[in-house]
Design a protein around this motif. Sequence first.
Motif, PDB file in Angstrom:
ATOM      1  N   GLY A  56       0.822  -1.207   0.000  1.00 28.09           N
ATOM      2  CA  GLY A  56       0.000   0.000   0.000  1.00 28.09           C
ATOM      3  C   GLY A  56       0.854   1.254   0.000  1.00 28.09           C
ATOM      4  O   GLY A  56       2.090   1.195   0.151  1.00 28.09           O
ATOM      5  N   PRO A  57       0.237   2.409  -0.185  1.00 28.15           N
ATOM      6  CA  PRO A  57       0.975   3.678  -0.175  1.00 28.15           C
ATOM      7  C   PRO A  57       1.754   3.860   1.123  1.00 28.15           C
ATOM      8  O   PRO A  57       1.357   3.373   2.191  1.00 28.15           O
ATOM      9  CB  PRO A  57      -0.137   4.727  -0.300  1.00 28.15           C
ATOM     10  CG  PRO A  57      -1.298   3.996  -0.918  1.00 28.15           C
ATOM     11  CD  PRO A  57      -1.201   2.591  -0.401  1.00 28.15           C
ATOM     12  N   THR A  58       2.867   4.577   1.031  1.00 30.52           N
ATOM     13  CA  THR A  58       3.709   4.786   2.209  1.00 30.52           C
ATOM     14  C   THR A  58       3.111   5.789   3.186  1.00 30.52           C
ATOM     15  O   THR A  58       3.379   5.722   4.382  1.00 30.52           O
ATOM     16  CB  THR A  58       5.104   5.266   1.793  1.00 30.52           C
ATOM     17  OG1 THR A  58       4.970   6.445   0.978  1.00 30.52           O
ATOM     18  CG2 THR A  58       5.829   4.178   1.003  1.00 30.52           C
ATOM     19  N   LYS A  84      -9.124   4.955  -0.160  1.00 34.47           N
ATOM     20  CA  LYS A  84      -9.267   3.865  -1.128  1.00 34.47           C
ATOM     21  C   LYS A  84      -8.834   4.311  -2.519  1.00 34.47           C
ATOM     22  O   LYS A  84      -8.290   3.510  -3.289  1.00 34.47           O
ATOM     23  CB  LYS A  84     -10.713   3.360  -1.140  1.00 34.47           C
ATOM     24  CG  LYS A  84     -11.073   2.563   0.095  1.00 34.47           C
ATOM     25  CD  LYS A  84     -12.385   1.831  -0.065  1.00 34.47           C
ATOM     26  CE  LYS A  84     -12.703   0.983   1.166  1.00 34.47           C
ATOM     27  NZ  LYS A  84     -13.916   0.176   0.998  1.00 34.47           N
ATOM     28  N   LYS A  85      -9.056   5.579  -2.832  1.00 40.26           N
ATOM     29  CA  LYS A  85      -8.583   6.103  -4.121  1.00 40.26           C
ATOM     30  C   LYS A  85      -7.068   6.056  -4.196  1.00 40.26           C
ATOM     31  O   LYS A  85      -6.482   5.737  -5.234  1.00 40.26           O
ATOM     32  CB  LYS A  85      -9.093   7.529  -4.334  1.00 40.26           C
ATOM     33  CG  LYS A  85     -10.487   7.627  -4.918  1.00 40.26           C
ATOM     34  CD  LYS A  85     -10.503   7.105  -6.357  1.00 40.26           C
ATOM     35  CE  LYS A  85     -11.881   7.245  -6.988  1.00 40.26           C
ATOM     36  NZ  LYS A  85     -11.908   6.623  -8.346  1.00 40.26           N
ATOM     37  N   LEU A  97      -5.161   3.949  -2.570  1.00 41.40           N
ATOM     38  CA  LEU A  97      -4.804   2.542  -2.682  1.00 41.40           C
ATOM     39  C   LEU A  97      -5.022   2.045  -4.104  1.00 41.40           C
ATOM     40  O   LEU A  97      -4.181   1.321  -4.661  1.00 41.40           O
ATOM     41  CB  LEU A  97      -5.640   1.722  -1.696  1.00 41.40           C
ATOM     42  CG  LEU A  97      -5.412   0.206  -1.695  1.00 41.40           C
ATOM     43  CD1 LEU A  97      -3.965  -0.136  -1.382  1.00 41.40           C
ATOM     44  CD2 LEU A  97      -6.357  -0.477  -0.695  1.00 41.40           C
ATOM     45  N   GLN A  98      -6.131   2.434  -4.706  1.00 42.59           N
ATOM     46  CA  GLN A  98      -6.407   2.034  -6.079  1.00 42.59           C
ATOM     47  C   GLN A  98      -5.341   2.570  -7.034  1.00 42.59           C
ATOM     48  O   GLN A  98      -4.813   1.833  -7.883  1.00 42.59           O
ATOM     49  CB  GLN A  98      -7.784   2.523  -6.512  1.00 42.59           C
ATOM     50  CG  GLN A  98      -8.182   2.083  -7.915  1.00 42.59           C
ATOM     51  CD  GLN A  98      -9.578   2.533  -8.276  1.00 42.59           C
ATOM     52  OE1 GLN A  98      -9.923   3.705  -8.115  1.00 42.59           O
ATOM     53  NE2 GLN A  98     -10.397   1.606  -8.741  1.00 42.59           N
ATOM     54  N   ARG A  99      -5.003   3.835  -6.896  1.00 46.79           N
ATOM     55  CA  ARG A  99      -3.996   4.442  -7.774  1.00 46.79           C
ATOM     56  C   ARG A  99      -2.646   3.742  -7.606  1.00 46.79           C
ATOM     57  O   ARG A  99      -1.953   3.449  -8.588  1.00 46.79           O
ATOM     58  CB  ARG A  99      -3.867   5.930  -7.453  1.00 46.79           C
ATOM     59  CG  ARG A  99      -2.955   6.700  -8.415  1.00 46.79           C
ATOM     60  CD  ARG A  99      -2.870   8.175  -8.057  1.00 46.79           C
ATOM     61  NE  ARG A  99      -4.193   8.779  -7.942  1.00 46.79           N
ATOM     62  CZ  ARG A  99      -4.738   9.183  -6.800  1.00 46.79           C
ATOM     63  NH1 ARG A  99      -4.065   9.063  -5.659  1.00 46.79           N
ATOM     64  NH2 ARG A  99      -5.941   9.721  -6.777  1.00 46.79           N
ATOM     65  N   TYR A 100      -2.285   3.478  -6.362  1.00 45.29           N
ATOM     66  CA  TYR A 100      -1.017   2.810  -6.048  1.00 45.29           C
ATOM     67  C   TYR A 100      -0.934   1.443  -6.724  1.00 45.29           C
ATOM     68  O   TYR A 100       0.046   1.115  -7.408  1.00 45.29           O
ATOM     69  CB  TYR A 100      -0.893   2.679  -4.526  1.00 45.29           C
ATOM     70  CG  TYR A 100       0.152   1.723  -4.028  1.00 45.29           C
ATOM     71  CD1 TYR A 100       1.477   2.115  -3.899  1.00 45.29           C
ATOM     72  CD2 TYR A 100      -0.193   0.416  -3.651  1.00 45.29           C
ATOM     73  CE1 TYR A 100       2.447   1.231  -3.414  1.00 45.29           C
ATOM     74  CE2 TYR A 100       0.764  -0.468  -3.168  1.00 45.29           C
ATOM     75  CZ  TYR A 100       2.072  -0.061  -3.055  1.00 45.29           C
ATOM     76  OH  TYR A 100       3.014  -0.936  -2.577  1.00 45.29           O
ATOM     77  N   LEU A 133      -9.409  -3.263  -6.325  1.00 40.38           N
ATOM     78  CA  LEU A 133      -9.591  -1.892  -6.811  1.00 40.38           C
ATOM     79  C   LEU A 133      -8.840  -1.659  -8.120  1.00 40.38           C
ATOM     80  O   LEU A 133      -9.327  -0.948  -9.008  1.00 40.38           O
ATOM     81  CB  LEU A 133      -9.137  -0.898  -5.743  1.00 40.38           C
ATOM     82  CG  LEU A 133      -9.988  -0.856  -4.469  1.00 40.38           C
ATOM     83  CD1 LEU A 133      -9.311   0.006  -3.409  1.00 40.38           C
ATOM     84  CD2 LEU A 133     -11.393  -0.348  -4.772  1.00 40.38           C
ATOM     85  N   ALA A 134      -7.671  -2.257  -8.242  1.00 39.45           N
ATOM     86  CA  ALA A 134      -6.919  -2.118  -9.492  1.00 39.45           C
ATOM     87  C   ALA A 134      -7.627  -2.814 -10.642  1.00 39.45           C
ATOM     88  O   ALA A 134      -7.708  -2.278 -11.758  1.00 39.45           O
ATOM     89  CB  ALA A 134      -5.509  -2.670  -9.328  1.00 39.45           C
TER      90      ALA A 134
END
Length: 334
Positions: free
Chosen positions: A243-245, A251-252, A254-257, A302-303
């Motif tokens: 997940g993002p640092t 959630k957006k 996380l999805q982008r990441y 999400l991805a």
Amino acid sequence: MMNRMLGVLTLFALLSPAWAQTPARTFAEQLGYPKDKKVVIMHIDDVGMSYESNLGTIKALTEGVATSFSIMMPCGWVPGFVHYMKQNPGLDAGLHLTLTSEWKDYRWGPLAGKPAVKSLVDAEGALWPSVKDVVKNGTPDDVEREIRAQIDRARTMGFEPTHLDSHMGTLFATPAFIERYVKVGMQEKIPVMFPGGHNTAIQVDEKMSPEMLDMTRKIGQQLWASGLPVLDDLHNASYGWKGPTKKNYSKKDLQRYKTELYIEGLKNLKPGLTMVIMHCTQPTEVFPHISDSGPTREGDLLAMIDPELRKYIEKEGIILTTWREALERRQKIK
């Protein structure tokens, strides 16, 4: 997973003819896919493990770009997903052959039954919690019995597996285990997950030596000669994308990441047939009591449903396929 294959591959190399170099054509080309195309199986592991795993898988298949999945037959939510499959025929449903039960408060036992596979069962009557435990205690005969029991349950429930793969890589842990895994697949005419081609992605992920790479190709040729389709490569990095640092990400975020990492992974693939592994879960308040892996699993979901990932796949002309289609194509080749 692949590092544990060194002894396995050495064993197979001693038994195999000396095919040395990368095949002139990829397995994808030999299956009739266009030359120089990336052909990808977007594959979900751990189906049937939980209600949330089933929800996430259905969403990734129906709203996203996922094309294939494999089911953990000893787990409690298998019937729920099999009933869904019967209402939606034609899904690419394999078996996530399961020899471990890794969570503390949610566990499962062998389908062959404890008396039949005593070496695979711990003090709680469940499958061992780690691959190391299975290697230490499990016998190859018991491993094969349990593999066959899981295939038998699938058939008893009314579906023929499109492929076999290995939960936690347990079946890649010793030469004897992988010998039984490959043997059963060839005898039952069920494709097995094994990267036997150029292996560009997996050799980077697993730091494979040239000798290991050559040996994987020998096994790939054996599987092909038996009439089964073979992967050119395997992408197995996504479970490590936590997940993002930054803290308190949305959630957006996380999805982008996750989407960016999948796009980067697809970008770096070489032409051929590649299986991309993921774990798609739609968490409820219960899932944290099973595992703390909910965020990375939700990120995979999400991805898969992110329009940006679909746009990238379409723009690049990546062909999405299934194990079912790969076998059908292989069966047409004499």
